[in-house]
Each structure stands twice: as structure tokens, then as C-alpha cells.
Scaffold this motif. Structure first.
Motif, PDB file in Angstrom:
ATOM      1  N   GLY A 221       0.822  -1.213   0.000  1.00  0.00           N
ATOM      2  CA  GLY A 221       0.000   0.000   0.000  1.00  0.00           C
ATOM      3  C   GLY A 221       0.849   1.253   0.000  1.00  0.00           C
ATOM      4  O   GLY A 221       0.575   2.211  -0.728  1.00  0.00           O
ATOM      5  N   ALA A 222       1.893   1.257   0.821  1.00  0.00           N
ATOM      6  CA  ALA A 222       2.807   2.407   0.860  1.00  0.00           C
ATOM      7  C   ALA A 222       3.482   2.621  -0.482  1.00  0.00           C
ATOM      8  O   ALA A 222       3.568   3.751  -0.983  1.00  0.00           O
ATOM      9  CB  ALA A 222       3.867   2.180   1.944  1.00  0.00           C
ATOM     10  N   THR A 223       3.950   1.530  -1.086  1.00  0.00           N
ATOM     11  CA  THR A 223       4.661   1.639  -2.357  1.00  0.00           C
ATOM     12  C   THR A 223       3.776   2.208  -3.446  1.00  0.00           C
ATOM     13  O   THR A 223       4.172   3.114  -4.191  1.00  0.00           O
ATOM     14  CB  THR A 223       5.181   0.249  -2.789  1.00  0.00           C
ATOM     15  OG1 THR A 223       6.011  -0.290  -1.753  1.00  0.00           O
ATOM     16  CG2 THR A 223       5.982   0.354  -4.073  1.00  0.00           C
ATOM     17  N   PHE A 224       2.543   1.707  -3.546  1.00  0.00           N
ATOM     18  CA  PHE A 224       1.687   2.105  -4.662  1.00  0.00           C
ATOM     19  C   PHE A 224       0.868   3.358  -4.396  1.00  0.00           C
ATOM     20  O   PHE A 224       0.264   3.897  -5.324  1.00  0.00           O
ATOM     21  CB  PHE A 224       0.820   0.928  -5.099  1.00  0.00           C
ATOM     22  CG  PHE A 224       1.621  -0.055  -5.893  1.00  0.00           C
ATOM     23  CD1 PHE A 224       1.823   0.135  -7.243  1.00  0.00           C
ATOM     24  CD2 PHE A 224       2.236  -1.118  -5.270  1.00  0.00           C
ATOM     25  CE1 PHE A 224       2.598  -0.735  -7.969  1.00  0.00           C
ATOM     26  CE2 PHE A 224       3.014  -1.999  -5.983  1.00  0.00           C
ATOM     27  CZ  PHE A 224       3.202  -1.810  -7.344  1.00  0.00           C
ATOM     28  N   ALA A 225       0.862   3.837  -3.169  1.00  0.00           N
ATOM     29  CA  ALA A 225       0.327   5.175  -2.944  1.00  0.00           C
ATOM     30  C   ALA A 225       1.133   6.166  -3.766  1.00  0.00           C
ATOM     31  O   ALA A 225       0.585   7.111  -4.361  1.00  0.00           O
ATOM     32  CB  ALA A 225       0.404   5.531  -1.465  1.00  0.00           C
ATOM     33  N   ALA A 226       2.443   5.932  -3.845  1.00  0.00           N
ATOM     34  CA  ALA A 226       3.325   6.801  -4.624  1.00  0.00           C
ATOM     35  C   ALA A 226       3.434   6.358  -6.067  1.00  0.00           C
ATOM     36  O   ALA A 226       3.305   7.160  -6.998  1.00  0.00           O
ATOM     37  CB  ALA A 226       4.717   6.832  -3.981  1.00  0.00           C
ATOM     38  N   PHE A 227       3.665   5.046  -6.303  1.00  0.00           N
ATOM     39  CA  PHE A 227       3.951   4.575  -7.656  1.00  0.00           C
ATOM     40  C   PHE A 227       2.771   4.771  -8.606  1.00  0.00           C
ATOM     41  O   PHE A 227       2.959   4.993  -9.801  1.00  0.00           O
ATOM     42  CB  PHE A 227       4.353   3.098  -7.626  1.00  0.00           C
ATOM     43  CG  PHE A 227       4.820   2.571  -8.957  1.00  0.00           C
ATOM     44  CD1 PHE A 227       6.085   2.884  -9.433  1.00  0.00           C
ATOM     45  CD2 PHE A 227       3.997   1.771  -9.725  1.00  0.00           C
ATOM     46  CE1 PHE A 227       6.525   2.409 -10.665  1.00  0.00           C
ATOM     47  CE2 PHE A 227       4.420   1.293 -10.956  1.00  0.00           C
ATOM     48  CZ  PHE A 227       5.694   1.607 -11.427  1.00  0.00           C
TER      49      PHE A 227
END
Length: 394
Positions: A221-227
Motif C-alpha cells: 500500500g505504501a509503495t503504490f500510494a506513490a507509484f
């Protein structure tokens, strides 16, 4: 001298299948402006094409897997049937005349994808001896790692040259290839290979398994909030030319692979340390990117560091799950579903932060917050890991 065990070609085929599924899920991140223009929608709505695909995986995958197990359908037959459903939905998405139809098609793709990934992991475990299972699963997971390296940049380049529909048709072609090869090359199921539904449901009672699920969901979730919003961030905030977005995504993917190789070497022996240090680095990279301002070198360095952690922590995530429960189809599918629920939430939260007027870098702060929660979720198992007498809490 003992000859090293050679993995069967079918293991690599399962890796190619996961590569196709993950590329289809994430390729929207590389073509957000084009899709926004094509359907006259906002960037947040385009981000929902990732979020709802992930939501389909999260909500549809486990019930579908339970149905397949309860019906006694063999793993190979189930995988072929699901790939056919996926192929049809991918075809609809490639010709979608409206945003609503495209969104609906991607939800169906997500439901089929979650069960497919769970079956691929289970089939992989059954194709090789126990001693080679870790190496085989690493190969299958390489399909996920290679998606940012080759799949997403390739679909971005195709979109820039021939439009987003051409990229969608590439996914259809790859899905068709995988379906035909699975039907032709994968051996028939071994009797008793799939644990009973009752046994797999019992595995889900493990508190340590759900602890592993929660951390995995927060990492992704953290990664794809940005990606999910990285293309407009790179173009509008960092000042990168659109022509350089695909090469940067490829570089990000290389960082994914290098991080995966490193984590893969230490994941079995140092599972919690790998997750803890990885999440700490992810928090720093997200915050550094959010505060990077006009310092292009800092922005790009933090972008690459996100690639080196984030999705690259997958071997440690899988190792933690396998320590907590037998890797049956339901355990693997539910892990995939929880991960994609985190992905859906992260992507949605990032879009909401933009729509709320906090700027294009707001998703980076969302990612930093979720990674911080992931680090907090590791506090108890990390403390227990340092106390040999304590009851293990994976």
C-alpha cells in the motif's frame, strides 16, 4: 560432486504468467495522462483503474478459490479456466468504448488474477522437491519483479508510439500465450496435492499468519500510494521529459530486481530484520522524495530507493507467510488479496490526497505514513525474535 537440481521449465512458465498479470495491473501507472485524455477523466479516476483491479483481487480472489477447492477442481484445470476468463476480460478492456466499461473489465481481470497468482504459487511448490521450493518460488516471484523492469516500461513505450489500446492488446497476446502453454506443458495434478478445504481454513486461524498479512498489505500500500501517480509526479514536479519516463521506470525496475536478489538471500534467515530495515528505508525514501523540491538528484535518488525496497521485500513477505502456514492455494490467494487490498487503499488514498488539494507530492506522504504503520506492525515480532524463550510470533 552433487549435480545442482535443475528447475523444470514449467516453473519459468508460471513466472511468465505472473509477469503478465502484474504488468496488466500496474501498466496504468505509466500511461495515466493518456488515459485521462482518452476518457476525459481526472488523474484520480485513472488511479482507480489500478485500485479497482486490486479491489477485485482482494474481494473476489479468496471466495473464488474456496469455490474451486470445494468443487474438487484440479489446480491445472482451475488455472486454465481462470486464464480464459482473464483473457476475455482483457480483450474487453482493450476495446472498451468508455471509462465505465474499462473499469468493470479490470475488476473482472483482478478477480481472476488473484486466484491465478495463488494457484501459480501452489503449483510451483508442488512441481519441485522441498529442498528446491525456495529457489523455485523465487523464480516465479521474479515474474513480479520483472514487471516494473520490462513490462511497465514496454507498455509505456508502446502507448507513446501506438496508443494505450496497443498496450492493452499486448497483454491479451501474452495472456493467450500463457494459457496455451499452461494447457500444453503443465503436468496433470498429483492426487492429494491440494490440501482439503477444512485444513486450509484451519491454517487461517493462525495469528502469526494474519500478522504477516497486515505487514505485507502496508508495504505494498505504501509503495503504490506513490507509484500509482509517479508519471505525473516525475513530469510535473521533478521536471522530467515524458520521453524519459519509460527509461526511469526501467531503472526503478532494475532497483526492484537488485533489491529482490538481496532480500532473497537473507529473507529465510533474517526475515524480520529484512522487513524492518526495508520499511525504515522506505519511510526515509518517501519523505525525502516528498521534500526533494527542485533538487532533481535527490528526487531521483529517493525514487530509486523506493524501488530497492517496496515490492522488492516480497521474498521476506513470502518467507514470513510460509513460516506461519502451509502454502496452500487459499493461504497464497488470501495473501495476494490482502496485498492488493493494501495496493487499492494506497492508490485510492494517494488520489484522494491529490483531489483534496495537497499537491502531486501528497501521495508520497501517504506512502511514508503507511510504511511507518508497517514498521510499527513489526514491533512485537521483532521484540519476540530477540527473546529466544518467547513464543514465536511471525
Amino acid at each position: 560432486m552433487t549435480t545442482p537440481y535443475k528447475l523444470p521449465a514449467t516453473v519459468y512458465l508460471l513466472g511468465l504468467t505472473i509477469f503478465t498479470l502484474v504488468t496488466a495491473e500496474f501498466m496504468v501507472a505509466g500511461m495515466m495522462p493518456a488515459l485521462a485524455d482518452a476518457f476525459s477523466v481526472s488523474l484520480a479516476q485513472v488511479g482507480n483503474l489500478i485500485a479497482f483491479y486490486a479491489l477485485g483481487m482482494a474481494l473476489g480472489g479468496p471466495p473464488l478459490t474456496v469455490l474451486l477447492i470445494s468443487r474438487g477442481i484440479g489446480n491445472k484445470r482451475a488455472l486454465i479456466a481462470l486464464l480464459v476468463v482473464y483473457l476475455l476480460a482483457a480483450g474487453v478492456s482493450a476495446v472498451a468504448p468508455s471509462y465505465t466499461i474499462l473499469l468493470a473489465a479490470r475488476v473482472i481481470m483482478g478477480v481472476a488474477s488473484a486466484a491465478c497468482i495463488g494457484l501459480c504459487m501452489t503449483l510451483c511448490a508442488g512441481l519441485v522437491p522441498l529442498a528446491a521450493r525456495g529457489r523455485a518460488i523465487a523464480v516465479v516471484l521474479a515474474g513480479l519483479m520483472l514487471s516494473p523492469v520490462a513490462g511497465v516500461p514496454l507498455t509505456t513505450v508502446i502507448e507513446q508510439v501506438a496508443g494505450w489500446r496497443a498496450s492493452a492488446w499486448m497483454i491479451v497476446a501474452l495472456a493467450l500465450l500463457c494459457t496455451l502453454l499452461v494447457a500444453r506443458q503443465l503436468p496433470q495434478d498429483v492426487a492429494g496435492q491440494q490440501p482439503s478445504l477444512r485444513r486450509q481454513l484451519d491454517d487461517l486461524k493462525s495469528r502469526s499468519l494474519w500478522g504477516a498479512y497486515v505487514t505485507s498489505g502496508l508495504i505494498i500500500g505504501a509503495t503504490f500510494a506513490a507509484f500509482s501517480y509517479i508519471t505525473p509526479i516525475l513530469i510535473n514536479e521533478v521536471g522530467i521529459s515524458p520521453a524519459y519516463v519509460a527509461p526511469l521506470l526501467a531503472l526503478y525496475g532494475v532497483a526492484n530486481v537488485l533489491g529482490n536478489l538481496f532480500i532473497g538471500r537473507i529473507a529465510e534467515r533474517h526475515t524480520f530484520r529484512a522487513l524492518g530495515w526495508g520499511l525504515a528505508l522506505l519511510v526515509l525514501a518517501m519523505a525525502g522524495f516528498a521534500l526533494g523540491g527542485e533538487h532533481r538528484w535527490l528526487n531521483l535518488l529517493c525514487f530509486i530507493l523506493i524501488g530497492f525496497t517496496g515490492v522488492a521485500l516480497n521474498p521476506a513477505m513470502v518467507a514470513r507467510v510460509m513460516k506461519a502456514a502451509e502454502p496452500g492455494a487459499l493461504v497464497n490467494t488470501l495473501h495476494t488479496s490482502v496485498i492488493t487490498a493494501g495496493l487499492a487503499f494506497g492508490s485510492w488514498a494517494g488520489g484522494e490526497a491529490i483531489d483534496a488539494g495537497f499537491g502531486l507530492r501528497a501521495p508520497l506522504w501517504v506512502g511514508a505514513a503507511l510504511a511507518g504503520l508497517g514498521l510499527i506492525s513489526l514491533a512485537r515480532p521483532l521484540l519476540n525474535a530477540r527473546t529466544p524463550a518467547a513464543r514465536p510470533y511471525a
